[in-house]
Design a protein around this motif. Sequence first.
Motif, PDB file in Angstrom:
ATOM      1  N   SER A  86       0.834  -1.205   0.000  1.00 15.03           N
ATOM      2  CA  SER A  86       0.000   0.000   0.000  1.00 15.03           C
ATOM      3  C   SER A  86       0.869   1.255   0.000  1.00 15.03           C
ATOM      4  O   SER A  86       0.397   2.338   0.334  1.00 15.03           O
ATOM      5  N   ILE A 112      -3.478   3.739  -2.512  1.00 14.16           N
ATOM      6  CA  ILE A 112      -4.163   2.616  -3.145  1.00 14.16           C
ATOM      7  C   ILE A 112      -3.870   1.361  -2.332  1.00 14.16           C
ATOM      8  O   ILE A 112      -2.715   1.077  -2.004  1.00 14.16           O
ATOM      9  N   TYR A 113      -4.922   0.639  -2.021  1.00  9.91           N
ATOM     10  CA  TYR A 113      -4.813  -0.573  -1.210  1.00  9.91           C
ATOM     11  C   TYR A 113      -5.338  -1.777  -1.988  1.00  9.91           C
ATOM     12  O   TYR A 113      -6.428  -1.705  -2.567  1.00  9.91           O
ATOM     13  N   PRO A 114      -4.625  -2.902  -1.949  1.00  8.94           N
ATOM     14  CA  PRO A 114      -5.246  -4.147  -2.398  1.00  8.94           C
ATOM     15  C   PRO A 114      -6.441  -4.431  -1.465  1.00  8.94           C
ATOM     16  O   PRO A 114      -6.380  -4.156  -0.266  1.00  8.94           O
ATOM     17  N   SER A 115      -7.504  -4.980  -1.996  1.00  9.16           N
ATOM     18  CA  SER A 115      -8.731  -5.150  -1.203  1.00  9.16           C
ATOM     19  C   SER A 115      -8.509  -5.974   0.063  1.00  9.16           C
ATOM     20  O   SER A 115      -9.087  -5.664   1.103  1.00  9.16           O
ATOM     21  N   ASP A 131      -8.903  -3.156  -6.285  1.00 11.89           N
ATOM     22  CA  ASP A 131      -7.988  -2.229  -5.620  1.00 11.89           C
ATOM     23  C   ASP A 131      -8.795  -0.982  -5.295  1.00 11.89           C
ATOM     24  O   ASP A 131      -9.677  -0.579  -6.071  1.00 11.89           O
ATOM     25  N   LYS A 165     -13.541   2.114  -5.450  1.00 12.26           N
ATOM     26  CA  LYS A 165     -13.032   0.950  -6.178  1.00 12.26           C
ATOM     27  C   LYS A 165     -12.485   1.444  -7.515  1.00 12.26           C
ATOM     28  O   LYS A 165     -13.128   2.229  -8.213  1.00 12.26           O
ATOM     29  N   LEU A 171      -5.057   2.567 -12.371  1.00 15.04           N
ATOM     30  CA  LEU A 171      -3.916   2.276 -11.501  1.00 15.04           C
ATOM     31  C   LEU A 171      -2.619   2.829 -12.091  1.00 15.04           C
ATOM     32  O   LEU A 171      -2.365   2.675 -13.285  1.00 15.04           O
ATOM     33  N   TYR A 175       2.149   0.880  -9.149  1.00 13.43           N
ATOM     34  CA  TYR A 175       1.279  -0.004  -8.386  1.00 13.43           C
ATOM     35  C   TYR A 175       1.031  -1.307  -9.145  1.00 13.43           C
ATOM     36  O   TYR A 175       1.065  -2.395  -8.558  1.00 13.43           O
ATOM     37  N   VAL A 179       1.813  -4.867  -7.469  1.00 10.94           N
ATOM     38  CA  VAL A 179       0.713  -5.719  -7.025  1.00 10.94           C
ATOM     39  C   VAL A 179       0.232  -6.692  -8.109  1.00 10.94           C
ATOM     40  O   VAL A 179      -0.176  -7.803  -7.796  1.00 10.94           O
ATOM     41  N   HIS A 180       0.286  -6.269  -9.348  1.00 13.18           N
ATOM     42  CA  HIS A 180      -0.289  -7.060 -10.436  1.00 13.18           C
ATOM     43  C   HIS A 180       0.763  -7.409 -11.485  1.00 13.18           C
ATOM     44  O   HIS A 180       0.458  -7.401 -12.681  1.00 13.18           O
TER      45      HIS A 180
END
Length: 184
Positions: A86, A112-115, A131, A165, A171, A175, A179-180
């Motif tokens: 995050s 931005i946070y991963p869910s 996210d 969301k 994004l 990020y 994350v991805h």
Amino acid sequence: MPVIDPNHTWTLLEERLAVTTNERHRVVLKAVIEHMKAEAAADLDRLMATLSSTPAYHFWYEGNDVGPKGTDGVRTYYSDFVASRSNVLEYTLDRLVLDDHCLVTEGFLKQIYPSTYAAQLGFPVDDESADYLIVHRQLLLWPVDGNGMIQGEDSYGTGPTSITKLSFEELPQQYIDLVHSSVG
């Protein structure tokens, strides 16, 4: 277009530095700018190098100080912060106040946070694969010692002012890479 740009975090500070002639004020500004840039780069050693030998963070939540204390506590805090994924954020400043010993910044902290991490922190999220952009109003005091080292952070904030969301297209690349990395 990405919803945040981490480089905006230090824009106001660099603008002030460009017109500041007081050498002590320049030291304070440079210390905080370096700290912000090290945090954005997720460079733990560089980040810790901006701090005094006895840093104390004060994060005020419901009347209690929940910030880390001491070098080991602060290092653990930042290690956990990077591990949470995050750490892609933008602190859009509206105001700064500067003297010989402290910089005060105020603005909106956009993160931005991963869910899964957002849910772990208690934020209301409804999609485990999404996210979320979470925005807080925040005021930070950055005390700086006589050697130009940051002594900690005193943080005062609101709860979230918004939780949104995000689509993949919104994004920032930093990020996405964090994350991805297997997506795209």
